[in-house]
Design an enzyme around this catalytic site. Structure first.
Site, short mmCIF file in Angstrom:
data_model
loop_
_atom_site.label_atom_id
_atom_site.label_comp_id
_atom_site.label_asym_id
_atom_site.label_seq_id
_atom_site.Cartn_x
_atom_site.Cartn_y
_atom_site.Cartn_z
N VAL A 16 0.87 -1.25 -0.03
CA VAL A 16 0.03 0.07 0.13
C VAL A 16 0.71 1.35 0.12
CG1 VAL A 16 -1.76 1.36 1.28
CG2 VAL A 16 -1.91 -1.33 1.11
N ARG A 47 11.90 -0.22 7.37
CA ARG A 47 12.58 -1.30 7.83
C ARG A 47 13.80 -1.37 7.10
NH1 ARG A 47 7.85 -4.06 8.92
NH2 ARG A 47 7.26 -4.11 11.29
N GLU A 192 -2.09 -14.73 2.88
CA GLU A 192 -0.95 -14.70 3.53
C GLU A 192 -0.42 -15.95 3.87
OE1 GLU A 192 0.54 -11.92 3.69
OE2 GLU A 192 -0.81 -10.54 3.53
N ASP A 203 -10.29 -10.42 10.31
CA ASP A 203 -9.75 -9.06 9.67
C ASP A 203 -11.21 -8.52 9.21
OD1 ASP A 203 -8.21 -7.54 7.54
OD2 ASP A 203 -9.89 -8.32 6.24
N LYS A 207 -12.89 -4.58 10.60
CA LYS A 207 -13.43 -3.60 9.55
C LYS A 207 -14.81 -3.19 10.09
CE LYS A 207 -10.47 -5.38 5.83
NZ LYS A 207 -10.54 -6.21 4.60
#
Length: 438
Positions: A16, A47, A192, A203, A207
């Protein structure tokens, strides 16, 4: 007169973050025309500095110390795209403490710590924008906060996890078992390596918790969410649902009832003629029922680099437009003025009233159906439709499939326990909730 551009500090340059940087660069002229001034990335915190350099070039400051970025005096807006609870929470609160606006796509952070973050922002007079936290590029947050403000929202029901929707779509279309389709989703990048949050409904619950707070003017309360994933769904149930005129979708549902607010994520039978039943693959869709407008649908890509970046940049434009506005005249974070937030009760899943699909594996002998019907009647559950699979030659057991009328979940649990205790019922009863969505 030339107006100085708004300076953005970008934390995270993954899928993103990289998409956000690309959209800002590519559409700079159009964005400036809409915002009234330029919006430019002034620094990036990541990172892996070397990897980020290959994307943003040598001219832009890149650091692996995000705390220093959020304290930079020349940064106006901090964009948090790193995900997770910590250090995201610490960084966002530090940015707010230093008088900086925040844009985030971090639904987990807001579901757990949103009340604290929004209160800190209100006290400091800054904005926290989070359109990208729910349903990627679909502007559902703006619709609820602004477009539907004339309405008393009655319910929201949405497909808000693309991974689960892809898996269910493939199981239905190809008749494959869950494990096979999950492996394919991981290979294609939809899931994932650890898909737990997606397939177990967490998830979607993150939301939904945010949507519920905005819809009903209540504090964010993730712990009130009931979550049930798709891992135990069988291809047989998807096939039976199809024969009955339904499709199974993992839905996030929140309703305002006379007793309180429902907040639940679970597999759901949806009638085929409903728009949500036709949403396939990794797409997202959200239905909102308002008392004045009726049912409205919001559909599109719920994830991905540029669809989500579209929402991040839209938030940046909104914050830029309102940058100098009196904080008291901005749209409240959760749509309702802070002093008018309601403290409604949150309903347990046991108090939910809906209709149900049952699949029961039973011995093929006389009287089985009568015993089951008696137990359902004793628990105030009436049958809407049923069929019994014709056993194959030599088979001594079969499936009974039932649809019920509306019933209280607590009564359904007790009835299922009694049915499973029958010696002629040979396996756990499969129960899937059903919603008409009208």
């Amino acid at each position: 007169m030339t107006i100085n551009p708004v300076k953005v500090g970008l934390i995270g340059l993954g899928t993103v973050g990289g998409g956000t940087f690309a959209v800002l660069e590519r559409n700079q002229q159009e964005i400036t025309r809409r915002a009234g001034r330029g919006i430019e990335v002034a620094a990036v915190a990541v990172r892996d500095v070397a990897k980020a350099r290959r994307l943003v070039g040598e001219a832009l400051p890149v650091t692996d110390r995000p705390l220093e970025l959020v304290r930079q005096p020349d940064i106006d807006i901090v964009v948090e795209l790193m995900g997770g609870y910590e250090p995201a929470r610490t960084l966002v609160l530090e940015a707010i403490a230093h008088g900086k606006h925040v844009v985030t796509a971090n639904k987990a952070l807001l579901a757990r710590h949103g009340n604290e973050i929004f209160e800190a922002a209100r006290a400091r007079g800054v904005m926290v924008a989070f359109e990208a936290a729910v349903a990627g590029g679909i502007p559902i947050i703006k619709a609820l906060r602004e477009g539907l403000t004339a309405n008393r929202i009655e319910w929201i029901a949405g497909i808000i996890n693309g991974t689960s929707n892809f898996i269910l779509s493939e199981m239905r279309a190809r008749g494959l078992p869950f494990e096979t389709v999950l492996a394919e989703a991981q290979r294609l990048g939809y899931a994932e390596a650890d898909p737990t949050f997606d397939i177990e409904g967490v998830d979607a619950a993150h939301k939904l918790t945010i949507l519920s707070a905005i819809a009903f003017g209540v504090p964010i309360h993730f712990d009130a969410a009931y979550t049930e994933g798709i891992g135990r769904l069988a291809a047989a149930d998807i096939k039976y649902a199809e024969q009955l005129g339904y499709r199974i979708k993992l839905l996030g549902i929140t309703k305002r009832t006379a007793l309180g607010v429902e907040l639940r994520v679970h597999p759901t039978l949806v009638p085929m003629q409903r728009l949500l039943a036709s949403v396939e693959g990794a797409m997202n869709a959200v239905l909102v029922k308002g008392d004045a407008v009726g049912v409205t649908l919001y559909y599109g890509k719920g994830a991905g680099a540029e669809p989500t970046a579209s929402a991040v940049v839209a938030d940046l434009v909104d914050v830029t437009r309102m940058h100098t506005a009196d904080p008291e005249n901005r749209v409240p974070h959760l749509a309702f003025q802070a002093e008018h937030m309601a403290d409604l009760p949150w309903l347990s899943i046991d108090d939910t009233v809906t209709s149900y699909y049952f699949r029961m594996r039973v011995a093929d002998r006389p009287g089985v159906l009568a015993d089951i019907a008696r137990i359902l009647a004793d628990h105030r559950i009436s049958i809407d439709a049923l069929f019994q699979r014709e056993p194959g030659e030599g088979e001594s057991q079969t499936d009974i499939i039932m649809l019920t009328h509306d019933a209280v979940e607590r009564d359904v649990n007790r009835a299922i326990a009694a049915i499973e205790a029958l010696p002629t019922v040979l396996a756990k009863v499969i129960r899937i909730r059903q919603e008409e969505l009208v």
